[in-house]
Every structure is written in C-alpha cells, then in structure tokens.
Design a protein around this motif. Structure first.
Motif, PDB file in Angstrom:
ATOM      1  N   SER A  79       0.858  -1.183   0.000  1.00  0.00           N
ATOM      2  CA  SER A  79       0.000   0.000   0.000  1.00  0.00           C
ATOM      3  C   SER A  79       0.900   1.240   0.000  1.00  0.00           C
ATOM      4  O   SER A  79       1.954   1.238   0.644  1.00  0.00           O
TER       5      SER A  79
ATOM      6  N   THR B 281       0.076  -2.619  -6.382  1.00  0.00           N
ATOM      7  CA  THR B 281       0.430  -3.030  -5.028  1.00  0.00           C
ATOM      8  C   THR B 281       0.455  -4.558  -5.010  1.00  0.00           C
ATOM      9  O   THR B 281      -0.163  -5.194  -5.871  1.00  0.00           O
TER      10      THR B 281
ATOM     11  N   ARG C 288     -11.696 -12.847  -5.852  1.00  0.00           N
ATOM     12  CA  ARG C 288     -11.599 -11.436  -5.471  1.00  0.00           C
ATOM     13  C   ARG C 288     -10.175 -10.996  -5.135  1.00  0.00           C
ATOM     14  O   ARG C 288      -9.959  -9.849  -4.788  1.00  0.00           O
ATOM     15  N   HIS C 289      -9.212 -11.919  -5.164  1.00  0.00           N
ATOM     16  CA  HIS C 289      -7.844 -11.580  -4.762  1.00  0.00           C
ATOM     17  C   HIS C 289      -6.833 -11.769  -5.882  1.00  0.00           C
ATOM     18  O   HIS C 289      -6.856 -12.778  -6.579  1.00  0.00           O
TER      19      HIS C 289
ATOM     20  N   PHE D 173      -2.261  -6.097  -7.676  1.00  0.00           N
ATOM     21  CA  PHE D 173      -3.471  -5.363  -8.051  1.00  0.00           C
ATOM     22  C   PHE D 173      -3.204  -3.870  -7.980  1.00  0.00           C
ATOM     23  O   PHE D 173      -2.217  -3.439  -7.401  1.00  0.00           O
ATOM     24  N   TRP D 174      -4.075  -3.096  -8.609  1.00  0.00           N
ATOM     25  CA  TRP D 174      -3.894  -1.642  -8.654  1.00  0.00           C
ATOM     26  C   TRP D 174      -4.780  -1.014  -7.599  1.00  0.00           C
ATOM     27  O   TRP D 174      -5.932  -1.394  -7.445  1.00  0.00           O
ATOM     28  N   MET D 175      -4.193  -0.074  -6.873  1.00  0.00           N
ATOM     29  CA  MET D 175      -4.971   0.555  -5.806  1.00  0.00           C
ATOM     30  C   MET D 175      -4.957   2.068  -5.990  1.00  0.00           C
ATOM     31  O   MET D 175      -3.949   2.651  -6.361  1.00  0.00           O
TER      32      MET D 175
ATOM     33  N   GLU E 279      -5.351   5.387  -3.861  1.00  0.00           N
ATOM     34  CA  GLU E 279      -5.293   5.782  -2.452  1.00  0.00           C
ATOM     35  C   GLU E 279      -5.228   7.300  -2.292  1.00  0.00           C
ATOM     36  O   GLU E 279      -4.154   7.875  -2.337  1.00  0.00           O
TER      37      GLU E 279
ATOM     38  N   GLY F 111      -9.690  -0.849  -4.262  1.00  0.00           N
ATOM     39  CA  GLY F 111      -9.099  -1.875  -5.118  1.00  0.00           C
ATOM     40  C   GLY F 111      -9.645  -1.706  -6.532  1.00  0.00           C
ATOM     41  O   GLY F 111     -10.824  -1.910  -6.770  1.00  0.00           O
TER      42      GLY F 111
ATOM     43  N   GLU G  99      -9.334  -3.303  -9.379  1.00  0.00           N
ATOM     44  CA  GLU G  99      -9.930  -4.459 -10.068  1.00  0.00           C
ATOM     45  C   GLU G  99     -11.306  -4.804  -9.507  1.00  0.00           C
ATOM     46  O   GLU G  99     -12.167  -5.280 -10.229  1.00  0.00           O
ATOM     47  N   ARG G 100     -11.507  -4.530  -8.211  1.00  0.00           N
ATOM     48  CA  ARG G 100     -12.841  -4.805  -7.654  1.00  0.00           C
ATOM     49  C   ARG G 100     -13.855  -3.824  -8.228  1.00  0.00           C
ATOM     50  O   ARG G 100     -15.007  -4.171  -8.453  1.00  0.00           O
TER      51      ARG G 100
END
Ligand code: 4AD
Ligand code: MG
Length: 477
Positions: A204, A225, A235-236, A240-242, A244, A448, A450-451
């Motif tokens: 993060s 991240t 879901r994991h 993944f791209w975050m 923030e 998140g 991708e979510r």
C-alpha cells in the motif's frame, strides 16, 4: 486517401470517400463479407469484396485473426444492423492467422479457456469491452481527483516498511538465495543486500501518501500493489492496482463523503462514455445467467445496477450495529453462516459482508468504527478506547471494495499502539516525524481498482478484469 478508425467510419456521414483501414478479421462469410475490427469499438465494419476481382491465394488467407489493410469506398450499407460498409478496391494481408493453430475462432470460448490465452483473449468482444471500460475508469479516476484539487503522487514500489502489518509480502533481494551472507548468529546478513536492509514490494502507498498529504493537502496514488496472500479466490490478486487518496484536515465523515462521491462520479463517467461496451457486457451476463438457478442470478441488469449505485445513498452503519444485525439474523432458512458471529470483536467474513449488502440493506454499505484489535496500527483510536475510526465500503456481488480510516495523528497514542503491537519504533521513525512536526487530523482510503472494474463490468472473477493476472502458481505471461 484518409486513414480512419472503424469507430470514426461507422458514424461517418461522409459517403463515397475513398478510405484505407487496417484491422483484424473477425469473420469472412461467403467469400464476400469481411467483418473487420480494429479495437476502436466493439463493432466491426463490413467490407464487401468482389471475389472475382481478387486472387484466390490472397482470399484464402483472409481468415479469422488475420491482419488486413483495406482500401475502398465508404457506401451506405444494404444489409441490416449497420449504416455503412466498405466496397473493397484493394486488399492486402499484412499478417496471416492459420485457422489450424489460431485459438480464437468465431465461436463461444469459456472464460477459463481464454485465461490460458491471456495474450490473445483481448481479441474477443468480451475482453476488449472489459479493457476499454477499465481504461475509461482509470481516466475518470484521474479526472475526478484533478477536478477536485488533488495532486497525483507516485508512491515507491520497493519499500522497507510494512504498511498494513497483515498479509505476506514479496521480498526483494539481490542476495544469493542458496548461499546468503550470514551474521555470526546464523541469521541472514541483510546489510549486504542491495539496499542494506530487508525490502519488499509495497502492499500500500498509504504511509508515504500521508507524508505528501501533510505538505500538499490532498494527494492520491494510483499504482500497483502486491500481496503474497495465498488466497485463491475470485476477489484476490497478488498484484493489483490501488487508488489511495489521502487528505489533510479530513475527519472520517469527510473521508466517507469523498469516497462515496468519488465512486458515484467515476461510475457515472463510465455509464456515459462506455454505453456500447456496457450494453454488450450486460447482454453477456444475461446470457450467462440464464443457465444458473434463479437464486444465483443477479436481480438487476448491469446498467440498472450501476445507476442504482449512483442514485442512492450508501448506508452508513457502525461495526457494533452490524454485529447486532448479524447475531440476530437467519441468513437462510436452512443454513447458518459458516462462521456464526458469536461476539463483538470478531472480524467479519465475506459471507457476513455480503449478507449485509445483498440481503439486509440491499445497497452499498459503509461500515465504520471497527474494533481496534482487528485493524491496522495507524487508525485513530476513538474515545471509547476500543474502536478505531476505520471504514470499509461493501458492494453487492463484490464485498469489500474500499478500506480506509482517519489516521492517528497523536504522537503519544501512536507510539503506544506501535509498542503494543511489538513493532520496532525505529522502523517507522519518519512516519512518527509526521506527528512531531505540524501534525493534524487527516484521513484516506484505498480502493481496489480491479474490484471496481469487476463491479462495473458485471464479471465474476478478478482474473478477467486485469490484463495479465498474477495469482498463486500463475505468472505465465
Ligand atoms: O483494506 P486494504 O488492505 O487497505 C489498505 O491497504 C489501506 N492502506 C488503504 C488506505 O487506507 N490507503 O486494501 C484496500 C482495498 C480493499 O478494500 C480491496 O478493494 C483491495 O484494496 N484489495 C485487493 N484487491 C485485489 N486483490 C487483493 N489481494 C486485495 N487486497 C486488497
Ligand atoms: Mg481491508
């Protein structure tokens, strides 16, 4: 002679012009109609060839997947479902695709099959639509922050600190794994490593973003991240791209307001700019769900679901209220939760989160004020001494999409927290400096990416909304 994209041509009113286009064959029917796609749109343009005018050897190479350069005249289409087509005067095969070998043939391929061909799956309508939505969403995100006075900040990828204190990290090292330099007590001597200490890929960018917020006011990161958690779920991801954002002088309420407004804004942008792709994905989902039992089908079509999220307030509920609901509920006439909630203080599992969102409140939910014990060290302690100013946003069909908090800005309390958790204060000296010099209330969250893309596209597996997914045992490409 003009070179145009298929998207431009399909909406062109400028008939009878001579044009050149390049693209890939989707289908070639009756030795006469080529459906050509160039990625600029979901649609293909029909190119009509008079096969008597062309060499048979050339036409034989016009197979699904082949790259073509076509010159011709744009005319009104005689066929149904398209307004214009191209009368082909010249056709050049730039690159063949042998039908014996090329896996993406004009038939339905399963998502599992296509996952094995991540480098080619983008040539299908489904993946091209998903990735255009993904690209539009990223633009909308940058746009939102820019319009709201945020500075884009680039957090480091390699870091010496563990922001979350949870989940496994990916070690970064230049030491010889088989024969590392050792200290006298037999432990690995990281002083000889590239950075002279243990380092990892970031989980993060938050801690660094806090430093920047305490100077620039409002900042955000949007980058990759990494988490080496061995959870093989839909879901994991390990990479993944975050997104923030981190804001000085924001309390938790202002943080929740921003998160809700931000999500609604980027979804609205996507609804306006990706209409064609979203309609296609909605239909895909509808067809896929026809084969499922009624109970597992989503109750709203994709676009309606996106509009619902934009048009309705997210429900804000404290962790304590949520626990009361979960303790007293019967999630299903026959079944209990796999992990029934027995007492205050237990962490919520995804079955609980999904129950609250999908069955109980039936809308996105923001849960706040979690027990300190189940949350990270940097969250601000409430007056009750046992909860922290944390918030998670839960979405239908997804579960947790955002995790955030108001940060502990009081040096003494933060130091105590760090001590209680057995973290070495020296590791966080620079983070503590932020509380020594000009400390102030501040907050932020992580979304998140991708979510969010999962939600916006109605897809069911996170592996299908990132170009080259990184999951356990899977880094082929
Ligand atoms: O809740 P998390 O762990 O929060 C943080 O990392 C904070 N430091 C963020 C902040 O306050 N700046 O992660 C944030 C979000 C989750 O809500 C989830 O959407 C996503 O990141 N996420 C993942 N997405 C895909 N694969 C994984 N393994 C993920 N882990 C977290
Ligand atoms: Mg979280």
């Amino acid at each position: 002679m003009r070179s145009a994209t298929i998207k431009e041509l399909l909406s062109s009113k400028d008939l009878l012009q001579e044009i050149t286009i390049k693209g890939w064959v989707r289908t070639f029917r009756s030795n006469r109609f080529i459906a050509l796609n160039d990625g600029s749109t979901l649609n293909t343009i029909q190119c009509v060839v008079d096969f008597e005018k062309f060499d048979e050897d050339v036409l034989k190479k016009v197979n699904t997947g082949a790259a073509l350069k076509i010159t011709g005249t744009l005319v009104e289409s005689q066929g149904r479902g398209q307004s214009v087509e191209i009368q082909v005067s010249n056709l050049e095969v730039l690159g063949i695709a042998d039908p014996e070998e090329y896996p993406i043939q004009p038939k339905k391929h399963s998502l599992e099959f296509l996952r094995e061909k991540a480098h080619l799956r983008i040539r299908t309508n489904t993946f091209a639509a998903i990735m255009r939505v993904r690209s539009t969403l990223s633009f909308a995100i940058h746009n939102y922050f820019r319009e709201n006075g945020f500075n884009y900040f680039h957090a480091p990828i390699i870091t010496g600190s563990d922001a979350e204190g949870a989940g496994e990290m990916f070690r970064v090292t230049t030491l010889d794994e088989k024969n590392p330099p050792l200290n006298e007590d037999g432990s690995v001597n990281y002083k000889e490593d590239f950075f002279g200490k243990e380092t990892n890929l970031t989980v993060s960018g938050q801690l660094e973003a806090e430093a920047y917020a305490m100077a620039l006011g409002k900042v955000y990161t949007f980058g990759p991240t990494f988490r080496a958690e061995n959870s093989n779920t839909s879901r994991h991801l390990a990479e993944f791209w975050m997104i923030e954002p981190e804001m000085a002088f924001f309390d938790l309420d202002a943080n929740m307001d921003l998160a809700e407004d931000f999500i609604k804004n980027v979804i609205t942008y996507t609804l306006t700019h990706c209409q064609e792709d979203l309609e296609f994905l909605e239909k895909r989902l509808f067809d896929e769900e026809k084969s499922k039992p009624q109970a597992q089908r989503s109750d709203m079509p994709l676009i309606e679901k996106l509009k619902f999220v934009v048009d309705n307030n997210f429900k804000r509920v404290s962790y304590t209220e949520a626990i009361e609901i979960l303790k007293n509920c019967k999630p299903n006439k026959k079944k209990q939760f796999k992990y029934p909630i027995k007492e205050w203080g237990t962490d919520l599992q995804s079955e609980h989160e999904r129950f609250l969102v999908e069955k109980h409140f039936k809308c996105p939910v923001i849960l706040f004020d979690y027990p300190a014990k189940i949350k990270a060290f940097y969250m601000r302690l409430n007056e009750d001494g046992k909860t922290v100013r944390a918030m998670d946003i839960l979405f239908p069909g997804i579960g947790e999409i955002v995790g955030g908090s108001q940060r502990e800005e009081r040096l003494d309390i933060l130091k105590q927290k760090i001590k209680d958790l057995g973290i070495d204060e020296k590791e966080l000296w620079w983070y503590l400096d932020l509380r020594k010099f000009g400390t102030a209330e501040h907050s932020g969250f992580g979304l998140g990416f991708e979510r969010l893309v999962l939600f916006a596209t109605g897809m069911g597996n996170i592996r299908d909304v990132i170009p080259f997914p990184r999951t356990p045992q899977n880094a082929e490409f």
